[in-house]
Design an enzyme around this catalytic site. Structure first.
Site, PDB file in Angstrom:
ATOM      1  N   SER A   1       0.776  -0.704   0.116  1.00 40.32           N
ATOM      2  CA  SER A   1       0.007   0.071   0.192  1.00 40.32           C
ATOM      3  C   SER A   1       0.953   1.183  -0.049  1.00 40.32           C
ATOM      4  O   SER A   1       1.917   1.633   0.601  1.00 40.32           O
ATOM      5  CB  SER A   1      -1.101   0.137   1.212  1.00 40.32           C
TER       6      SER A   1
ATOM      7  N   TYR B   1     -12.427  -4.849  -8.074  1.00 39.70           N
ATOM      8  CA  TYR B   1     -12.399  -4.332  -6.639  1.00 39.70           C
ATOM      9  C   TYR B   1     -13.496  -2.629  -7.838  1.00 39.70           C
ATOM     10  O   TYR B   1     -14.514  -2.686  -8.136  1.00 39.70           O
ATOM     11  CB  TYR B   1     -11.856  -3.949  -5.387  1.00 39.70           C
TER      12      TYR B   1
END
EC number: 1.3.5.2
Length: 357
Positions: free
Chosen positions: A175, A318
């Protein structure tokens, strides 16, 4: 009009994060109809890590951060669902606003920063699900707290708490929204981390035949040298698989949205080419010895098929759900099955990596 058709106009009057919270509430309500389209085409079935996936299309981590709605999400037709990222201790993440829809680009920028309720409620829900005998493959994606000075301790805690309850585990070291996190992708740091979490998993699960597979999630921004380090560290430590990739810090010149320069990780359609190219490069480096989950920019059966041909044993979506709704899952599966058959493949496994071998 389906439920998504009713809610979509409402979403446009909300901030993206408010829309996400409403989606979770609707999924928890039990009002979501079955959009799975019935049994999957047998050509889509695949076995990876000893797990039987009815189809290779999964939901990426980030939607069900707190493991609240995994079973409801299977009604969309997913072959598997990944919950998280969860951190050991609760943390609020970054200040609002931290999620931006780039409508013109079919993209999203987020800088959530691992907002998490912590392991306790996450593990409780996983345990409830396991005790009830629910079907469906659910992975647990674990990360570190922002203020933590000991990454090994945090990832070890996440793996220890979830390894007997989840079907697979993911250490998210990619991330861009947690300071210093991506430094864990350097070879020495990655080898140390993976060796530690594997030892934690093994200590918790002494029977090698019963151990939950452990994956590592890496960034699409890695250059060739860094990607080679990831491959070598993964092979050296015996991790079970790799997810390629996460959001990108890059900003393609083609972006049109007024939000294009917001700080954070970019996902969605503009990420497809980069993430698929890096997937192919990674597949060549590991020589097919480690299964890879391909993520980034998938919005069609053609996109999913390109990932498979580039080396993905499984794929995840997603961001495309934001723009195309939950019916997209069944459309991807239908088109993917047709493409496999048209090219003479009897299974997903037969097509993995054919473009980069």
């Amino acid at each position: 009009m389906d439920l998504y058709g009713v809610l979509k106009p409402l979403f446009r009057f909300m901030t993206p994060e408010q829309a996400h919270h409403l989606s979770i509430r609707v999924l928890k309500s039990g009002l979501v109809p079955d959009l799975s389209g019935g049994p999957d085409d047998p050509v889509l079935a695949t076995r990876v890590w000893g797990l039987d996936f009815p189809n290779p299309v999964g939901l990426a981590a980030g939607f069900d951060k707190h493991c609240e709605v995994a079973d409801a999400l299977f009604r969309f037709g997913f072959g598997f669902v990944e919950a998280g990222t969860v951190t050991p201790r609760p943390q609020p993440g970054n200040p609002l606003p931290r999620l931006f829809r780039l409508d013109e680009d079919e993209a999203v920028i987020n800088r959530f920063g691992f907002n998490s309720e912590g392991l306790a409620p996450f593990v409780f829900r996983l345990g409830q699900r396991r005790a009830s005998g629910k079907h469906g493959i659910v992975g647990a994606n674990v990360g570190k707290n922002k203020e933590s000075e000991d990454a090994l301790e945090d990832y070890g805690a996440g793996v220890s708490a979830t390894c007997r309850l989840a079907d697979y585990l993911v250490c998210n070291i990619s991330s861009p929204n947690t300071p210093g996190l991506r430094a864990l992708q350097a070879r020495a740091e990655m080898e140390t981390l993976l060796a530690h979490v594997i030892s934690v998993r093994n200590a918790s699960m002494p029977d090698p035949a019963a151990r939950t597979p452990l994956l590592v999630k890496v960034a699409p921004d890695l250059d060739d040298a860094a990607l080679a380090d990831v491959a070598e560290a993964s092979l050296a430590t015996g991790v079970d698989g790799i997810i390629m990739g996460n959001t990108t810090l890059s900003r393609p010149a083609s972006l049109q949205s007024k939000f294009k320069d917001e700080t954070g990780g970019l996902s969605g359609k503009p990420l497809l080419a980069l993430s698929t190219e890096r997937l192919g490069a990674l597949y060549r480096l590991v020589g097919g010895r480690l299964p890879i989950i391909g993520v980034g920019g998938i919005a069609s059966g053609a996109d999913a098929y390109a990932k498979v041909r580039a080396g993905a044993s499984l794929v995840q979506i997603y961001s495309a759900l934001v723009f195309h709704g939950p019916g997209l899952v069944t459309r991807i599966k239908t088109d993917l099955a047709a493409r496999l058959k048209a090219d003479g493949f009897a299974s997903i496994a037969d097509a993995v990596g054919v473009d980069v071998r």
